[in-house]
Design a protein around this motif. Structure first.
Motif, short mmCIF file in Angstrom:
data_model
loop_
_atom_site.label_atom_id
_atom_site.label_comp_id
_atom_site.label_asym_id
_atom_site.label_seq_id
_atom_site.Cartn_x
_atom_site.Cartn_y
_atom_site.Cartn_z
N TYR A 154 24.92 -14.19 19.76
CA TYR A 154 24.91 -14.77 18.42
C TYR A 154 24.86 -13.70 17.33
N CYS A 155 24.11 -12.63 17.58
CA CYS A 155 24.05 -11.55 16.60
C CYS A 155 25.39 -10.83 16.48
N MET A 156 26.02 -10.55 17.62
CA MET A 156 27.33 -9.88 17.56
C MET A 156 28.36 -10.75 16.87
N ARG A 157 28.35 -12.03 17.19
CA ARG A 157 29.32 -12.94 16.58
C ARG A 157 29.14 -12.98 15.06
N ALA A 158 27.89 -12.91 14.61
CA ALA A 158 27.60 -12.99 13.17
C ALA A 158 28.00 -11.73 12.41
N VAL A 159 28.02 -10.57 13.09
CA VAL A 159 28.32 -9.32 12.36
C VAL A 159 29.78 -8.89 12.43
N ILE A 160 30.54 -9.45 13.32
CA ILE A 160 31.92 -8.99 13.51
C ILE A 160 32.75 -9.14 12.23
N ALA A 161 32.74 -10.31 11.61
CA ALA A 161 33.56 -10.52 10.39
C ALA A 161 33.13 -9.58 9.26
N PRO A 162 31.84 -9.50 8.92
CA PRO A 162 31.46 -8.57 7.85
C PRO A 162 31.80 -7.12 8.16
N MET A 163 31.63 -6.71 9.41
CA MET A 163 31.97 -5.34 9.77
C MET A 163 33.47 -5.09 9.64
N ARG A 164 34.27 -6.04 10.04
CA ARG A 164 35.72 -5.89 9.91
C ARG A 164 36.12 -5.82 8.44
N GLN A 165 35.51 -6.66 7.61
CA GLN A 165 35.84 -6.67 6.18
C GLN A 165 35.51 -5.35 5.50
N GLN A 166 34.47 -4.67 5.96
CA GLN A 166 34.08 -3.40 5.33
C GLN A 166 34.75 -2.21 5.99
N GLY A 167 35.56 -2.46 7.00
CA GLY A 167 36.31 -1.38 7.64
C GLY A 167 35.69 -0.83 8.91
N GLY A 168 34.63 -1.45 9.39
CA GLY A 168 34.05 -1.03 10.67
C GLY A 168 32.55 -1.05 10.67
N GLY A 169 32.01 -0.74 11.82
CA GLY A 169 30.58 -0.71 12.05
C GLY A 169 30.34 -0.46 13.52
N SER A 170 29.10 -0.41 13.92
CA SER A 170 28.76 -0.14 15.32
C SER A 170 27.84 -1.22 15.85
N ILE A 171 28.07 -1.58 17.10
CA ILE A 171 27.20 -2.52 17.81
C ILE A 171 26.70 -1.81 19.06
N VAL A 172 25.38 -1.75 19.20
CA VAL A 172 24.75 -1.11 20.35
C VAL A 172 23.97 -2.18 21.11
N ASN A 173 24.31 -2.37 22.39
CA ASN A 173 23.59 -3.30 23.24
C ASN A 173 22.81 -2.52 24.28
N ILE A 174 21.51 -2.77 24.33
CA ILE A 174 20.64 -2.06 25.26
C ILE A 174 20.17 -3.05 26.31
N SER A 175 20.34 -2.68 27.57
CA SER A 175 19.81 -3.51 28.65
C SER A 175 18.91 -2.64 29.51
N SER A 176 18.71 -3.01 30.74
CA SER A 176 17.71 -2.35 31.57
C SER A 176 18.32 -1.72 32.82
N ALA A 177 17.71 -0.67 33.28
CA ALA A 177 18.11 -0.05 34.54
C ALA A 177 17.83 -0.97 35.72
N LEU A 178 17.02 -2.01 35.51
CA LEU A 178 16.74 -2.95 36.60
C LEU A 178 17.99 -3.69 37.06
N SER A 179 19.07 -3.61 36.31
CA SER A 179 20.30 -4.29 36.72
C SER A 179 20.91 -3.65 37.95
N HIS A 180 20.40 -2.50 38.36
CA HIS A 180 20.97 -1.78 39.49
C HIS A 180 20.20 -1.97 40.79
N ARG A 181 19.16 -2.80 40.78
CA ARG A 181 18.42 -2.99 42.02
C ARG A 181 17.66 -4.31 42.01
N VAL A 182 17.42 -4.83 43.18
CA VAL A 182 16.59 -6.02 43.37
C VAL A 182 15.31 -5.56 44.04
#
Length: 102
Positions: free
Chosen positions: A52-80
């Motif tokens: 929802y956050c990414m969807r909300a910022v895409i249009a404003p970022m495109r209108q201003q000529g760009g921006g950055s989106i950083v998604n942080i997840s966890s190293a736990l995705s590599h093991r059970v």
């Protein structure tokens, strides 16, 4: 709520240059013991929130000529560990979904 938050940021600062998604919820229950409500809370924070956050910022970022989106997840995705596959499934889903669309 997310759209209003983004509009407020842009109204205050005049633009939005970066979005950092770093929220997360982890349940320490095993898959067998996890309720639907607990699962939905994890998915809502870890997957739906960044979406929802990414969807909300895409249009404003495109209108201003760009921006950055950083998604942080966890190293736990590599093991059970200890049959807490809900952690691994959630982190893998977050990592794979957002990286594939970057």
């Amino acid at each position: 709520a997310v759209n209003e938050m983004i509009a407020s940021v842009i109204a205050h600062f005049g633009r939005l240059d970066v979005l950092v998604n770093n929220a997360g919820v982890v349940s320490n229950r095993t898959v067998a013991k996890m309720s639907d409500d607990e699962w939905n809370e994890v998915i809502s924070a870890d997957l739906s929130g960044p979406f929802y956050c990414m969807r909300a910022v895409i249009a404003p970022m495109r209108q201003q000529g760009g921006g950055s989106i950083v998604n942080i997840s966890s190293a736990l995705s590599h093991r059970v560990e200890n049959l807490n596959a809900n952690r691994t499934l959630n982190f893998e889903a977050q990592r794979d979904h957002f990286v594939a669309r970057a």
